[in-house]
Every structure is written in C-alpha cells, then in structure tokens.
Design a protein around this motif. Structure first.
Motif, mmCIF file in Angstrom:
data_model
loop_
_atom_site.group_PDB
_atom_site.id
_atom_site.type_symbol
_atom_site.label_atom_id
_atom_site.label_comp_id
_atom_site.label_asym_id
_atom_site.label_seq_id
_atom_site.Cartn_x
_atom_site.Cartn_y
_atom_site.Cartn_z
ATOM 1 N N GLN A 99 0.859 -1.180 0.000
ATOM 2 C CA GLN A 99 0.000 0.000 0.000
ATOM 3 C C GLN A 99 0.900 1.236 0.000
ATOM 4 O O GLN A 99 2.005 1.199 0.549
ATOM 5 N N PRO A 100 0.447 2.342 -0.583
ATOM 6 C CA PRO A 100 1.304 3.534 -0.639
ATOM 7 C C PRO A 100 1.536 4.154 0.735
ATOM 8 O O PRO A 100 0.685 4.081 1.614
ATOM 9 N N GLY A 101 2.705 4.752 0.897
ATOM 10 C CA GLY A 101 3.044 5.453 2.129
ATOM 11 C C GLY A 101 3.742 4.563 3.132
ATOM 12 O O GLY A 101 3.761 3.341 3.008
ATOM 13 N N SER A 102 4.304 5.195 4.144
ATOM 14 C CA SER A 102 5.040 4.449 5.164
ATOM 15 C C SER A 102 4.128 3.844 6.230
ATOM 16 O O SER A 102 4.573 3.043 7.037
ATOM 17 N N HIS A 103 2.858 4.235 6.215
ATOM 18 C CA HIS A 103 1.880 3.701 7.162
ATOM 19 C C HIS A 103 0.491 3.980 6.619
ATOM 20 O O HIS A 103 0.325 4.828 5.736
ATOM 21 N N PRO A 104 -0.525 3.299 7.133
ATOM 22 C CA PRO A 104 -1.883 3.556 6.658
ATOM 23 C C PRO A 104 -2.307 4.973 7.016
ATOM 24 O O PRO A 104 -1.829 5.545 8.011
ATOM 25 N N PRO A 105 -3.192 5.564 6.229
ATOM 26 C CA PRO A 105 -3.668 6.904 6.581
ATOM 27 C C PRO A 105 -4.435 6.861 7.901
ATOM 28 O O PRO A 105 -5.029 5.846 8.261
ATOM 29 N N LEU A 106 -4.393 7.969 8.616
ATOM 30 C CA LEU A 106 -5.112 8.060 9.890
ATOM 31 C C LEU A 106 -6.608 8.173 9.637
ATOM 32 O O LEU A 106 -7.039 8.825 8.676
ATOM 33 N N SER A 107 -7.392 7.571 10.505
ATOM 34 C CA SER A 107 -8.849 7.684 10.405
ATOM 35 C C SER A 107 -9.268 9.077 10.859
ATOM 36 O O SER A 107 -8.504 9.798 11.514
ATOM 37 N N GLU A 108 -10.485 9.450 10.543
ATOM 38 C CA GLU A 108 -11.020 10.751 10.998
ATOM 39 C C GLU A 108 -10.979 10.845 12.521
ATOM 40 O O GLU A 108 -10.665 11.896 13.079
ATOM 41 N N GLU A 109 -11.272 9.733 13.188
ATOM 42 C CA GLU A 109 -11.249 9.705 14.653
ATOM 43 C C GLU A 109 -9.827 9.954 15.175
ATOM 44 O O GLU A 109 -9.624 10.722 16.117
ATOM 45 N N GLU A 110 -8.823 9.290 14.543
ATOM 46 C CA GLU A 110 -7.436 9.497 14.963
ATOM 47 C C GLU A 110 -6.985 10.930 14.699
ATOM 48 O O GLU A 110 -6.303 11.538 15.533
ATOM 49 N N LEU A 111 -7.372 11.482 13.549
ATOM 50 C CA LEU A 111 -7.029 12.876 13.240
ATOM 51 C C LEU A 111 -7.652 13.833 14.249
ATOM 52 O O LEU A 111 -7.004 14.762 14.724
ATOM 53 N N ARG A 112 -8.921 13.607 14.557
ATOM 54 C CA ARG A 112 -9.628 14.451 15.527
ATOM 55 C C ARG A 112 -8.963 14.363 16.896
ATOM 56 O O ARG A 112 -8.726 15.374 17.549
ATOM 57 N N ALA A 113 -8.590 13.164 17.307
ATOM 58 C CA ALA A 113 -7.930 12.985 18.607
ATOM 59 C C ALA A 113 -6.587 13.708 18.635
ATOM 60 O O ALA A 113 -6.235 14.344 19.636
ATOM 61 N N ARG A 114 -5.840 13.636 17.541
ATOM 62 C CA ARG A 114 -4.545 14.331 17.488
ATOM 63 C C ARG A 114 -4.724 15.843 17.508
ATOM 64 O O ARG A 114 -3.974 16.557 18.158
ATOM 65 N N ARG A 115 -5.732 16.339 16.771
ATOM 66 C CA ARG A 115 -5.993 17.788 16.791
ATOM 67 C C ARG A 115 -6.417 18.243 18.183
ATOM 68 O O ARG A 115 -5.971 19.282 18.659
ATOM 69 N N ASP A 116 -7.271 17.458 18.826
ATOM 70 C CA ASP A 116 -7.715 17.802 20.182
ATOM 71 C C ASP A 116 -6.541 17.831 21.151
ATOM 72 O O ASP A 116 -6.433 18.735 21.981
ATOM 73 N N GLU A 117 -5.664 16.848 21.047
ATOM 74 C CA GLU A 117 -4.493 16.795 21.933
ATOM 75 C C GLU A 117 -3.551 17.964 21.650
ATOM 76 O O GLU A 117 -3.019 18.583 22.578
ATOM 77 N N ALA A 118 -3.364 18.298 20.384
ATOM 78 C CA ALA A 118 -2.507 19.442 20.041
ATOM 79 C C ALA A 118 -3.099 20.742 20.596
ATOM 80 O O ALA A 118 -2.369 21.588 21.129
ATOM 81 N N GLU A 119 -4.404 20.885 20.506
ATOM 82 C CA GLU A 119 -5.056 22.089 21.038
ATOM 83 C C GLU A 119 -4.943 22.143 22.555
ATOM 84 O O GLU A 119 -4.696 23.202 23.132
ATOM 85 N N ARG A 120 -5.098 21.008 23.223
ATOM 86 C CA ARG A 120 -4.946 20.969 24.680
ATOM 87 C C ARG A 120 -3.536 21.390 25.087
ATOM 88 O O ARG A 120 -3.350 22.202 25.993
ATOM 89 N N ILE A 121 -2.547 20.878 24.380
ATOM 90 C CA ILE A 121 -1.155 21.222 24.690
ATOM 91 C C ILE A 121 -0.904 22.703 24.428
ATOM 92 O O ILE A 121 -0.260 23.381 25.228
ATOM 93 N N ARG A 122 -1.447 23.220 23.317
ATOM 94 C CA ARG A 122 -1.262 24.646 23.020
ATOM 95 C C ARG A 122 -1.880 25.518 24.101
ATOM 96 O O ARG A 122 -1.268 26.489 24.548
ATOM 97 N N ARG A 123 -3.095 25.174 24.548
ATOM 98 C CA ARG A 123 -3.733 25.958 25.621
ATOM 99 C C ARG A 123 -2.896 25.923 26.893
ATOM 100 O O ARG A 123 -2.724 26.929 27.577
ATOM 101 N N GLU A 124 -2.363 24.746 27.209
ATOM 102 C CA GLU A 124 -1.542 24.596 28.409
ATOM 103 C C GLU A 124 -0.267 25.447 28.308
ATOM 104 O O GLU A 124 0.099 26.135 29.263
ATOM 105 N N LEU A 125 0.389 25.397 27.168
ATOM 106 C CA LEU A 125 1.604 26.199 26.984
ATOM 107 C C LEU A 125 1.293 27.693 26.964
ATOM 108 O O LEU A 125 2.043 28.506 27.520
ATOM 109 N N ASP A 126 0.169 28.064 26.329
ATOM 110 C CA ASP A 126 -0.242 29.469 26.339
ATOM 111 C C ASP A 126 -0.470 29.954 27.766
ATOM 112 O O ASP A 126 -0.042 31.047 28.137
ATOM 113 N N ARG A 127 -1.124 29.138 28.579
ATOM 114 C CA ARG A 127 -1.413 29.514 29.964
ATOM 115 C C ARG A 127 -0.110 29.662 30.745
ATOM 116 O O ARG A 127 0.054 30.608 31.521
#
Length: 175
Positions: A99-127
C-alpha cells in the motif's frame, strides 16, 4: 549479497543467521514505545522495517520511489520478507500487495484525537507563558490604544496585549 539488521535497541549486525533474525523480531513482543521497530537493509539500499504493531515498511531512501507498507503482518511472514530481501530477490518483494506510504492513513477519529491533543497542549503552553508574564504595573499604562490596564515588566503592554504582540493571535485569557 550483503545485508545488515538494526535491532529495536539500535545495535547493528551484519548478516545475522536465521535464528538471530527470529530473535530480533521476537524482541518486538516486548512493550517499548521508544523503540518501536527493527529493520533489515540490503546492499542495494532497500530496507524492510518491522514494527511492534505488525506494520512492515518497504523503502529505499536513495531512490525516487515512495515508501510502501503492509499491515497486520505476522512475525513468520515478516521473517520471510526479511529472508527475501536478504537474498536480494527484489522482484519477489514487488509481488507483495504493498500500500502507498510508510503507514496507513489516519482515520477521521485518529485525526480528531490528534488535533484535540494538540489544542490541549497549546492551551496549556499558552497559559504557562501568560502566567509567567508577572503582574501588571498600574503606574505604567499599557500602550495599546484604549487599554486601561498597566504594563508588565520589560514591556510596554499589559499581559493580554503582550501575548498578542508576540503570538500574533488573540489572547485566550482575560482582557
């Protein structure tokens, strides 16, 4: 033909025996998120990386081709793939259902979880940054037009306006 294997712990071994290759693959059964894979590289530059999560990646960083992958590969199949590459039988490896790529594409759920975690970390660092700015000095007003607050030490702005001047986005905290 020449090949070498790099264990998940980073040791490199030239031309290991079949038994040793099985041992190296067996190390993937131990839990260690910092060392998730091991790989075999042939003298042609082609590499087969095997991950603890049964993902196989086939690539040649020196070629123009993109990496390809297989998922849910049992250790016995991973061993056979290594043996095929060690023998230099690239044509046989090309027959696999890569299959193309070094790994399977992320599911919408995995993408959403990563975005949520990135936003949580950004809020924490901003604070953390916002809180580190210290107290405002009421005797030295903020230079932002119309702001009634005092400036912080080493700045001409209050905490929110200092934040905004550095990050170029609205301050998520009190105004």
């Amino acid at each position: 033909m020449s090949y070498h294997v790099v264990t998940r712990w980073g040791d490199s071994e030239n031309g290991p025996t079949d038994q040793r290759m099985r041992e190296i693959l067996g190390e993937l059964d131990m839990e260690d998120v910092e060392h998730p894979d091991c790989w075999l590289t042939h003298e042609t530059g082609w590499t087969l990386s095997i991950s603890a999560k049964s993902l196989v990646t086939y690539e040649n960083p020196e070629s123009d081709g993109e990496p390809r992958h297989l998922t849910q590969v049992p250790r016995s199949k991973a061993f056979q793939l290594w043996k095929t590459l060690a023998a230099g039988d690239l044509a046989k490896l090309e027959e696999e259902p890569w299959q193309p790529g070094s790994h399977p594409p992320l599911s919408e759920e995995e993408l959403r979880a990563r975005r949520d975690e990135a936003e949580r970390i950004r809020r924490e660092l901003d604070r953390q940054f916002y809180d580190s700015l210290g107290d405002e000095r009421p005797d030295l007003p903020c230079r932002h037009e119309g702001c009634p607050r005092g400036s912080i030490q080493f700045s001409v702005f209050c905490r929110p306006h200092h934040f905004e001047s550095l990050y170029r986005r609205p301050c998520p905290f009190q105004h």
